[in-house]
Design an enzyme around this catalytic site. Structure first.
Site, PDB file in Angstrom:
ATOM      1  CG  HIS A  44       0.988  43.307  69.218  1.00 29.09           C
ATOM      2  ND1 HIS A  44       0.149  42.287  68.830  1.00 29.09           N
ATOM      3  CD2 HIS A  44       1.754  42.792  70.219  1.00 29.09           C
ATOM      4  CE1 HIS A  44       0.387  41.209  69.566  1.00 29.09           C
ATOM      5  NE2 HIS A  44       1.363  41.490  70.418  1.00 29.09           N
ATOM      6  CG  ASP A  68       5.103  37.077  70.491  1.00 28.64           C
ATOM      7  OD1 ASP A  68       6.075  37.605  71.078  1.00 28.64           O
ATOM      8  OD2 ASP A  68       3.932  37.107  70.940  1.00 28.64           O
ATOM      9  CG  HIS A  91       0.615  37.842  72.481  1.00 25.71           C
ATOM     10  ND1 HIS A  91       1.797  37.826  73.189  1.00 25.71           N
ATOM     11  CD2 HIS A  91      -0.383  37.783  73.383  1.00 25.71           C
ATOM     12  CE1 HIS A  91       1.522  37.777  74.487  1.00 25.71           C
ATOM     13  NE2 HIS A  91       0.215  37.739  74.634  1.00 25.71           N
ATOM     14  CG  ASP A 140       5.279  35.742  74.088  1.00 22.86           C
ATOM     15  OD1 ASP A 140       5.619  35.075  73.092  1.00 22.86           O
ATOM     16  OD2 ASP A 140       4.692  36.844  73.999  1.00 22.86           O
TER      17      ASP A 140
HETATM   18  C1  OKP Z   1       3.155  41.702  73.189  1.00 26.53           C
HETATM   19  B1  OKP Z   1       3.968  40.631  72.445  1.00 26.53           B
HETATM   20  C2  OKP Z   1      -1.582  41.755  80.037  1.00 26.53           C
HETATM   21  C3  OKP Z   1      -2.499  41.234  78.959  1.00 26.53           C
HETATM   22  C4  OKP Z   1      -1.841  41.176  77.614  1.00 26.53           C
HETATM   23  C5  OKP Z   1      -0.922  42.586  75.837  1.00 26.53           C
HETATM   24  C6  OKP Z   1       0.109  41.592  75.475  1.00 26.53           C
HETATM   25  C7  OKP Z   1       1.065  42.148  74.460  1.00 26.53           C
HETATM   26  C8  OKP Z   1       2.062  41.140  74.050  1.00 26.53           C
HETATM   27  N1  OKP Z   1      -2.009  43.036  80.502  1.00 26.53           N
HETATM   28  N2  OKP Z   1      -1.502  42.465  77.142  1.00 26.53           N
HETATM   29  O1  OKP Z   1       3.281  39.979  71.433  1.00 26.53           O
HETATM   30  O2  OKP Z   1       4.616  39.677  73.282  1.00 26.53           O
HETATM   31 ZN    ZN Z   2       3.754  38.009  72.629  1.00 35.70          ZN
END
Ligand code: OKP
Ligand code: ZN
Length: 344
Positions: free
Chosen positions: A159, A195, A197, A285
Site C-alpha cells: 500500500h 493479497d 487487498h 488474508d
Molecule cells: C494491509 B494488507 C481494519 C480495516 C482495514 C486496512 C487494511 C490493510 C491491509 N481496520 N484496514 O494489504 O494486508
Molecule cells: Zn491485505
C-alpha cells in the site's frame, strides 16, 4: 528455498488503529512474522538468513527523498512535540485542500504523507520498515543463483506509494525488490499481487512503466480497502499503458467461483508479458477465516497457488504482505511455498 528475515520488525508494535468506529490494537502484529518463521522452520523449507544492508539507495529508487526523511524522523519529532503512544494523522488533504504543501508541524506532516487512519507509527517503525526492505533486496539477489526466495517482510509494503503510507505499509518492499531486479539486469519484471487487498502503492509506483507489469487479484475496492484504487478500468498510462491488470472480485469469492480463474488470467498475462523475473506480493488474508477480509480460500488452495506460479518457470521472489488470522498465516504461507517447490 532460502528465507530472509530481519528481527528489527519487533520494534513496530503497540499502536492502535481505527476500526469500525473504535480504536483497537493493530491487527498487524509481530507474532505474524514469528509464526511464519516457526512454520517455515518446522516445514524444513530451507535456511533462514538475515538481510545484507544495501543502505538507502535502493529505497530512493522507489520513494521520494522528502518522504523517506519524514519516515526516518517523524517519531523523534512526535516525541519532541510532547507526544507519546503512537502517531496517527487526523487531517488528510481531501478534495479542495492542498496536497502540494508540506506543513511544518507533526500533525500536518503526518496528514501530508498518509492516506488512512489505520497505520500507527511508533519508535521502532522506521527500523522495522527498513529491515523489511533490506530483506526484500537480499532475497532478490538470491535469484542470481536460485530459482526462488522468500522475503519474510514485516511491516508489509504494497500500500505504500512513492510518497505516501497507509494500509500498514511504509516502504514498498515488493516494488523496491522489483526495481532492484531491473537494475541487476533480470529483464522485464512482473509483480503478481495475491493479497486480499489491492496494492495501490505498487500500482502507483509502476503506473507509467512499460518494463514492469503489475497484476493483482483483490477484493473489489467498491466495498473494500483501499477503496480509491484497484478498479478493473485502471490499465496504466504512457509507456505503462496495458501493464497494469486489476482483477477485482466480490466479497465471498472462493477458489471455484472466481479466484482460481482470476489467478489463471493473471498468470496468462504475466506469461504474455515475457518477464525475466517474478515478484509475488504474497498475502494470505484471502483465507476464509481472516478477521479483516472476505474471500473464502481454504487450506488446500494455498499449495495450488504455489503450484500454478511455479508453472511459469520464472525466477520467483515471494514477498510477504497481509494475513491476520495469526495462528493460520504460518500454515498458509508455507502452503504456497511448498506448493511452489513441489509443483515444478
Ligand atoms: C494491509 B494488507 C481494519 C480495516 C482495514 C486496512 C487494511 C490493510 C491491509 N481496520 N484496514 O494489504 O494486508
Ligand atoms: Zn491485505
Amino acid at each position: 528455498m532460502k528465507a530472509v528475515y530481519s528481527p528489527l520488525h519487533i520494534g513496530h508494535v503497540g499502536g492502535m488503529e481505527l476500526n469500525r468506529g473504535a480504536l483497537v490494537p493493530c491487527f498487524e502484529t509481530p507474532e505474524r512474522a514469528d509464526i511464519i518463521l516457526n512454520a517455515y522452520r518446522e516445514a524444513g523449507l530451507g535456511p533462514i538468513v538475515e538481510p545484507e544492508d544495501y543502505g538507502e539507495g535502493p529505497l530512493r529508487a522507489v520513494h521520494e527523498e522528502a518522504y523517506l526523511t519524514f519516515l526516518k524522523t517523524i517519531w523523534e519529532r512526535w516525541v519532541a512535540a510532547g507526544r507519546s503512544g503512537f502517531a496517527l494523522p487526523f487531517a488528510i488533504p481531501g478534495r479542495s485542500l492542498r496536497t502540494d504543501v508540506l506543513p511544518e508541524g507533526v500533525d500536518g506532516a503526518l496528514g501530508h504523507f498518509c492516506f488512512d487512519v489505520g497505520t500507527p507509527i511508533v519508535e521502532g517503525t522506521w527500523q522495522a520498515a527498513y529491515g523489511a526492505a533490506q530483506a526484500a533486496l537480499t532475497a532478490a539477489d538470491l535469484l542470481a543463483g536460485e530459482r526462488a526466495a522468500f522475503a519474510l517482510c514485516r511491516p508489509p509494503g504494497h500500500h505504500a506509494g512513492r510518497s505516501v503510507y497507509g494500509g500498514y505499509s511504509f516502504l514498498n518492499n515488493a516494488a523496491i525488490a522489483a526495481e532492484h531486479l531491473r537494475a541487476r539486469g533480470h529483464g522485464r519484471v512482473a509483480i503478481l499481487d495475491v493479497d486480499y487487498h489491492h496494492g495501490n502503492g505498487t500500482q502507483d509506483i509502476f503506473w507509467e512503466r512499460g518494463d514492469v507489469l503489475y497484476a493483482s487479484i483483490h477484493a473489489d475496492p467498491a466495498t473494500d480497502f483501499p477503496y480509491f484504487l484497484g478498479y478493473a478500468d485502471e490499465e496504466g498510462a504512457g509507456a505503462g499503458r496495458g501493464t497494469t491488470l486489476n482483477i477485482p472480485l466480490p466479497h465471498g469469492t472462493g477458489w471455484d467461483d472466481g479466484w482460481g480463474d482470476a489467478l489463471q488470467r493473471a498468470l496468462d498475462s504475466i506469461q504474455a508479458f515475457g518477464p525475466g523475473a517474478l515478484v509475488v506480493s504474497l498475502g494470505v488474508d484471502t483465507w476464509d477465516g481472516d478477521p479483516i477480509s472476505g474471500f473464502k480460500l481454504t487450506d488446500k488452495h494455498f499449495p495450488l497457488i504455489g503450484h500454478a506460479i511455479a508453472k511459469l518457470g520464472l525466477p520467483t521472489l515471494f514477498v510477504f504482505e497481509g494475513g491476520y488470522a495469526v495462528a493460520e498465516v504460518g500454515r498458509n504461507v508455507v502452503g504456497v511455498l511448498d506448493g511452489f517447490t513441489t509443483g515444478r
